[in-house]
Design an enzyme around this catalytic site. Structure first.
Site, PDB file in Angstrom:
ATOM      1  N   GLU A   1       0.822  -1.209   0.000  1.00  0.00           N
ATOM      2  CA  GLU A   1       0.000   0.000   0.000  1.00  0.00           C
ATOM      3  C   GLU A   1       0.859   1.263   0.000  1.00  0.00           C
ATOM      4  O   GLU A   1       0.449   2.300  -0.533  1.00  0.00           O
ATOM      5  CB  GLU A   1      -0.957  -0.001   1.193  1.00  0.00           C
ATOM      6  CG  GLU A   1      -1.942  -1.165   1.230  1.00  0.00           C
ATOM      7  CD  GLU A   1      -2.819  -1.286  -0.005  1.00  0.00           C
ATOM      8  OE1 GLU A   1      -3.000  -0.276  -0.717  1.00  0.00           O
ATOM      9  OE2 GLU A   1      -3.321  -2.400  -0.270  1.00  0.00           O
TER      10      GLU A   1
ATOM     11  N   HIS B   1       1.433   2.274  -3.559  1.00  0.00           N
ATOM     12  CA  HIS B   1       0.317   3.073  -4.064  1.00  0.00           C
ATOM     13  C   HIS B   1       0.434   4.519  -3.578  1.00  0.00           C
ATOM     14  O   HIS B   1       0.263   5.475  -4.340  1.00  0.00           O
ATOM     15  CB  HIS B   1      -1.014   2.503  -3.549  1.00  0.00           C
ATOM     16  CG  HIS B   1      -1.516   1.303  -4.283  1.00  0.00           C
ATOM     17  ND1 HIS B   1      -1.711   1.292  -5.647  1.00  0.00           N
ATOM     18  CD2 HIS B   1      -1.895   0.074  -3.836  1.00  0.00           C
ATOM     19  CE1 HIS B   1      -2.187   0.103  -6.012  1.00  0.00           C
ATOM     20  NE2 HIS B   1      -2.302  -0.648  -4.924  1.00  0.00           N
TER      21      HIS B   1
END
EC number: 3.4.17.19
Length: 493
Positions: free
Chosen positions: A262, A265
């Site tokens: 994550e 991202h």
């Protein structure tokens, strides 16, 4: 004001409301009490309708027509192209459908959180039926407007320019070599001994560890934060990026690598150009490119030996377990490169992961195109998992077709992005090693040279180029899955 300037002002206004909607969604997933679901669903539906109205105002057509005749720079032309693409996507979907989808999706997703745990397919199916019906209606409308098949029209939302034909070719090729490679690696790893985590790893210690790793990956904590949710995600906007993971106090492994994923991202979002903030051209190019960043962080960086060395040290510190063999570098590397056939996509290893994606792609393609019905999905899921990974899921909905959040919200066309992202990531690394000593940068603890390459070639480019153009400018060629296969064979064989 020129018509182009009027458009940029208008789309920045839309961005502000999208920002608010994103924050409401992040909060619903990470902090909202269950009793707030109904009111939150209505509020988000109201906001969705307002955004849709802003996105479809009648004067926009005139502004676009006039702006195309105005003298614009190359970057302004790209910006106009992306604004027009957003406008075209929005205008084909009627307002009442947008509102109905928002309500149905919120209801289905919220109920799914409990229904999945209870293996309640019957309860889930009742809500999901409406989501599928509305998604098919959307796909029909979009397909007719864009001259695409229904599923291709849904793909276009996530992967502009990608078609079923290209994915069928790509995934058919993967299916010719992946099963044999999986079996070879499983056979090779049979003789390896691994010490698996045991005991209790408190959520607090795991979060502290995750924050240290995020620092190593140069996450900007002034513009983002880490939370906890049922399903890991990255949301928000570049100036306020929210990432989440989920913790298992019996095993720290998945949550830690989930944070690395994550953070990839998030770094992409934080690296988007401020000059285009609030405009479509300043957003991520596609979900495949977005996944390429998270998977570059997780697979190309996170699971390589030099990075595992850092994880070994940081983990032993976090859990005060320097003598525990679990945290030895070689053992931790084996854990993070262990191949195992399993039920759950988000827990899958790098090698079997594409098989999970292909199963979902083939099902959602046929579901949206009307080849199968939503009630057929459990049986087809079982059949495809059996064929691809030798796993049976009959009556095991929790670990089968109910495991992902994507379909609860009608995100059909999203799943291919994961494997496209893995392929792009392998291609980046094959190019990056020509100018960057990746292992040396990771070993030093200063990953700046790696991030500078990503910033120069991907992050700063946002949506100035089409996906094919972006990848070709960065690597010298459009998507070439050979790099992905070579990466897997090099790491696992």
């Amino acid at each position: 004001m020129s018509n182009y300037d009027q458009l940029t002002s208008h789309y920045q206004t839309i961005h502000h409301f999208n920002h608010a909607e994103s924050m409401l969604g992040c909060d619903a997933a990470a902090n909202m009490p269950s009793g707030g679901s109904n009111a939150r669903s209505k509020a988000m539906a109201e906001l969705s309708v307002h955004i849709h109205r802003l996105s479809t105002q009648p004067q926009l057509e005139e502004w676009f027509g006039n702006a195309e005749k105005e003298p614009l720079s190359t970057e302004q032309k790209a910006s106009l192209r992306e604004m027009k693409r957003k406008w075209q996507q929005a205008t084909v979907v009627p307002e009442d459908l947008v509102q109905a989808q928002s309500i149905a999706s919120s209801k289905c997703e919220h109920a799914w959180r409990t229904q999945r745990q209870e293996n309640d397919w019957v309860g889930f199916e009742k809500n999901w039926k409406e989501v599928v019906t509305l998604s098919r209606e959307e796909a029909k409308i979009r397909g007719e407007a864009l001259g695409l098949t229904r599923y291709d029209a849904m793909l276009d939302k996530f992967e502009p320019g990608t078609t079923t034909a290209s994915l069928d070719t790509l995934f058919t090729d993967v299916k010719t070599w992946l099963p044999e490679l999986i079996e070879k690696v499983l056979e090779k790893q049979k003789s390896e001994s691994i010490v698996l985590p045991s005991g209790t790893f408190s959520t607090a210690s795991q979060k502290a560890l995750g924050l240290e790793v995020m620092k190593l990956l140069k996450f900007d904590f002034d513009r983002g934060r880490l939370d906890q949710s049922v399903h890991p995600f990255c949301g928000g906007v570049p100036s306020d990026v929210r990432i989440t993971t989920r913790y298992d106090e019996k095993n720290f492994v998945q949550a830690l690598m989930g944070i690395v994923h994550e953070t990839g991202h998030a770094r992409y979002e934080q690296g988007l150009p401020s000059a285009f903030a609030g405009l479509p051209v300043g957003e991520a190019r596609s979900m495949g490119v977005h996944e390429s960043q998270s998977l570059f962080f997780e697979m190309q960086i996170g699971r390589c030996k030099p990075f595992i060395s850092h994880l070994s040290r940081l983990s032993a510190d976090a859990f005060n377990a320097h003598k525990d063999p679990v945290f030895a570098e070689e053992n931790l590397y084996k854990i993070y490169t262990q191949v195992k056939k399993g039920f759950i996509r988000v827990d899958a290893d790098e090698l079997t992961y594409p098989a999970h994606v292909i199963v979902r792609y083939e099902i959602e393609r046929d579901l949206i195109n009307g080849v199968i019905e939503h009630t057929d999905v459990p049986a087809i899921w079982d059949e495809k998992m059996k064929a691809s990974l030798g796993i049976l899921t009959k009556d095991n909905y929790k670990n089968g077709c109910m495991q992902d959040i994507h379909w609860t919200g009608g995100s059909f066309g999203y799943f291919p992005s994961y494997t496209l992202g893995a392929m792009y990531a392998a291609q980046y690394k094959a190019t990056m090693i020509q100018t960057v000593d990746i292992d040396a940068a990771i070993q030093s603890g200063d990953l700046s040279p790696i991030f500078q390459w990503l910033s120069d070639n991907i992050w700063s480019q946002a949506s100035l180029h089409t996906t094919d153009e972006l990848i070709k400018r960065a690597t010298g060629e459009t998507l070439n899955a050979v790099h992905f296969r070579k990466h897997l064979e090099g790491r696992y064989l």
